[in-house]
Motif scaffolding. Structure first.
Motif, short mmCIF file in Angstrom:
data_model
loop_
_atom_site.label_atom_id
_atom_site.label_comp_id
_atom_site.label_asym_id
_atom_site.label_seq_id
_atom_site.Cartn_x
_atom_site.Cartn_y
_atom_site.Cartn_z
N GLU A 128 12.58 5.01 0.24
CA GLU A 128 11.61 6.08 0.42
C GLU A 128 11.47 6.96 -0.83
O GLU A 128 10.38 7.38 -1.18
CB GLU A 128 12.00 6.94 1.62
CG GLU A 128 10.99 7.98 2.00
CD GLU A 128 11.39 8.75 3.24
OE1 GLU A 128 10.54 8.93 4.12
OE2 GLU A 128 12.57 9.18 3.32
N ASN A 129 12.57 7.20 -1.53
CA ASN A 129 12.50 8.07 -2.71
C ASN A 129 11.78 7.41 -3.89
O ASN A 129 11.39 8.08 -4.83
CB ASN A 129 13.89 8.53 -3.13
CG ASN A 129 14.79 7.39 -3.56
OD1 ASN A 129 14.53 6.22 -3.27
ND2 ASN A 129 15.87 7.73 -4.23
N LYS A 130 11.57 6.10 -3.85
CA LYS A 130 10.88 5.41 -4.94
C LYS A 130 9.41 5.16 -4.62
O LYS A 130 8.67 4.69 -5.48
CB LYS A 130 11.59 4.09 -5.23
CG LYS A 130 12.99 4.34 -5.73
CD LYS A 130 13.69 3.12 -6.16
CE LYS A 130 15.10 3.56 -6.57
NZ LYS A 130 15.75 2.69 -7.43
N VAL A 131 8.98 5.49 -3.42
CA VAL A 131 7.60 5.25 -3.01
C VAL A 131 6.59 6.02 -3.87
O VAL A 131 5.61 5.43 -4.33
CB VAL A 131 7.40 5.55 -1.51
CG1 VAL A 131 5.93 5.58 -1.13
CG2 VAL A 131 8.13 4.52 -0.67
N PRO A 132 6.77 7.32 -4.11
CA PRO A 132 5.76 8.03 -4.92
C PRO A 132 5.55 7.42 -6.30
O PRO A 132 4.40 7.26 -6.74
CB PRO A 132 6.30 9.46 -5.02
CG PRO A 132 7.22 9.61 -3.86
CD PRO A 132 7.80 8.25 -3.63
N ASP A 133 6.64 7.05 -6.97
CA ASP A 133 6.51 6.45 -8.30
C ASP A 133 5.81 5.09 -8.22
O ASP A 133 4.96 4.77 -9.05
CB ASP A 133 7.88 6.29 -8.95
CG ASP A 133 8.53 7.62 -9.29
OD1 ASP A 133 7.79 8.61 -9.47
OD2 ASP A 133 9.77 7.68 -9.36
N ALA A 134 6.18 4.30 -7.23
CA ALA A 134 5.57 2.97 -7.08
C ALA A 134 4.08 3.10 -6.76
O ALA A 134 3.26 2.38 -7.35
CB ALA A 134 6.28 2.19 -5.98
N MET A 135 3.73 4.01 -5.87
CA MET A 135 2.32 4.17 -5.51
C MET A 135 1.51 4.68 -6.71
O MET A 135 0.38 4.25 -6.91
CB MET A 135 2.18 5.13 -4.33
CG MET A 135 2.78 4.60 -3.04
SD MET A 135 1.90 3.19 -2.39
CE MET A 135 0.63 4.00 -1.49
N HIS A 136 2.09 5.58 -7.47
CA HIS A 136 1.40 6.11 -8.65
C HIS A 136 1.16 4.98 -9.66
O HIS A 136 0.06 4.86 -10.21
CB HIS A 136 2.21 7.23 -9.28
CG HIS A 136 1.61 7.80 -10.52
ND1 HIS A 136 0.46 8.57 -10.50
CD2 HIS A 136 1.96 7.67 -11.82
CE1 HIS A 136 0.14 8.90 -11.75
NE2 HIS A 136 1.04 8.37 -12.56
N LEU A 155 14.10 3.54 4.39
CA LEU A 155 13.35 2.44 3.81
C LEU A 155 11.93 2.45 4.34
O LEU A 155 11.67 2.92 5.44
CB LEU A 155 14.01 1.10 4.16
CG LEU A 155 15.41 0.89 3.63
CD1 LEU A 155 15.97 -0.42 4.14
CD2 LEU A 155 15.42 0.91 2.12
N LYS A 156 11.03 1.94 3.54
CA LYS A 156 9.62 1.83 3.93
C LYS A 156 9.15 0.41 3.63
O LYS A 156 9.69 -0.26 2.76
CB LYS A 156 8.76 2.81 3.13
CG LYS A 156 9.09 4.27 3.38
CD LYS A 156 7.93 4.94 4.00
CE LYS A 156 8.26 6.40 4.28
NZ LYS A 156 7.19 7.05 4.89
N GLY A 183 -6.94 -3.39 -5.97
CA GLY A 183 -6.15 -3.61 -4.76
C GLY A 183 -5.99 -2.33 -3.98
O GLY A 183 -6.47 -1.26 -4.37
N VAL A 184 -5.34 -2.44 -2.86
CA VAL A 184 -5.02 -1.30 -2.01
C VAL A 184 -3.56 -1.42 -1.60
O VAL A 184 -3.01 -2.52 -1.52
CB VAL A 184 -5.93 -1.21 -0.76
CG1 VAL A 184 -7.36 -0.93 -1.15
CG2 VAL A 184 -5.83 -2.45 0.08
N SER A 185 -2.95 -0.28 -1.31
CA SER A 185 -1.57 -0.30 -0.83
C SER A 185 -1.32 0.87 0.10
O SER A 185 -1.99 1.90 0.01
CB SER A 185 -0.59 -0.27 -2.01
OG SER A 185 -0.74 0.92 -2.74
N CYS A 186 -0.36 0.68 0.98
CA CYS A 186 0.05 1.74 1.90
C CYS A 186 1.50 1.47 2.30
O CYS A 186 2.03 0.39 2.05
CB CYS A 186 -0.86 1.79 3.14
SG CYS A 186 -0.73 0.33 4.17
N THR A 187 2.13 2.47 2.91
CA THR A 187 3.50 2.29 3.37
C THR A 187 3.59 2.51 4.87
O THR A 187 2.82 3.28 5.44
CB THR A 187 4.47 3.28 2.67
OG1 THR A 187 4.06 4.61 2.94
CG2 THR A 187 4.53 3.03 1.19
#
Length: 154
Positions: A100-108, A40-41, A122-126
């Motif tokens: 963690e496996n959904k982070v790339p799609d969410a960030m994109h 999880l992130k 906005g800005v985002s980070c994990t």
């Protein structure tokens, strides 16, 4: 029928019964409460307060079970805001627990929305989550309903 044929049939019947019992036992055996190895992130997203609800709903589509919003204020002074043509310094910081496996799609998707929505910058980070207490909590945060249901059965 000869005695040999009868005994062969009895042996086959016994073997079939054993196999059938094993299959039934496997189906009745409780599923082990294994938790997926997916980590999880903590996804931290800073957006304008007016768009916070939109981004909360957007992140919810990535099986995010827990989100918190903290109201914030931008750090730029009035002169800098005037220079950049910005008028609103009220922000919302969204903390979301995501797999963690959904982070790339969410960030994109977040990056795409930051660039295309009016006043949606906005800005985002994990940040990594290194440990949790209990499989039940992990099951809830990762939206893994099987882990939650299995834990409740016992």
């Amino acid at each position: 029928m000869s005695d040999k044929k009868i005994s062969d049939r009895k042996e086959k019947a016994i073997l079939l019964k054993k196999e059938l019992r094993q299959r039934v036992a496997q189906k009745l055996r409780p599923v082990s409460n294994t938790v997926t190895s997916n980590k999880l992130k903590l996804l931290v997203t800073v957006v304008g307060r007016k768009k916070a609800e939109y981004y909360l709903d957007l992140l919810q589509s990535f099986d995010v079970n827990m989100q918190m919003v903290a109201l914030a204020h931008g750090t730029a002074n009035a002169k800098m805001l005037d220079l950049l043509g910005l008028t609103d310094s009220e922000k919302a910081v969204i903390f979301s627990v995501i797999q963690e496996n959904k982070v790339p799609d969410a960030m994109h998707l977040l990056e795409e929305k930051f660039n295309t929505i009016k006043d949606g910058k906005g800005v985002s980070c994990t940040l990594p989550i290194s440990s949790l207490i209990g499989a039940l909590i992990y099951g809830f945060l990762s939206n893994n309903r099987m882990a939650v249901k299995e834990e409740n059965k016992q």
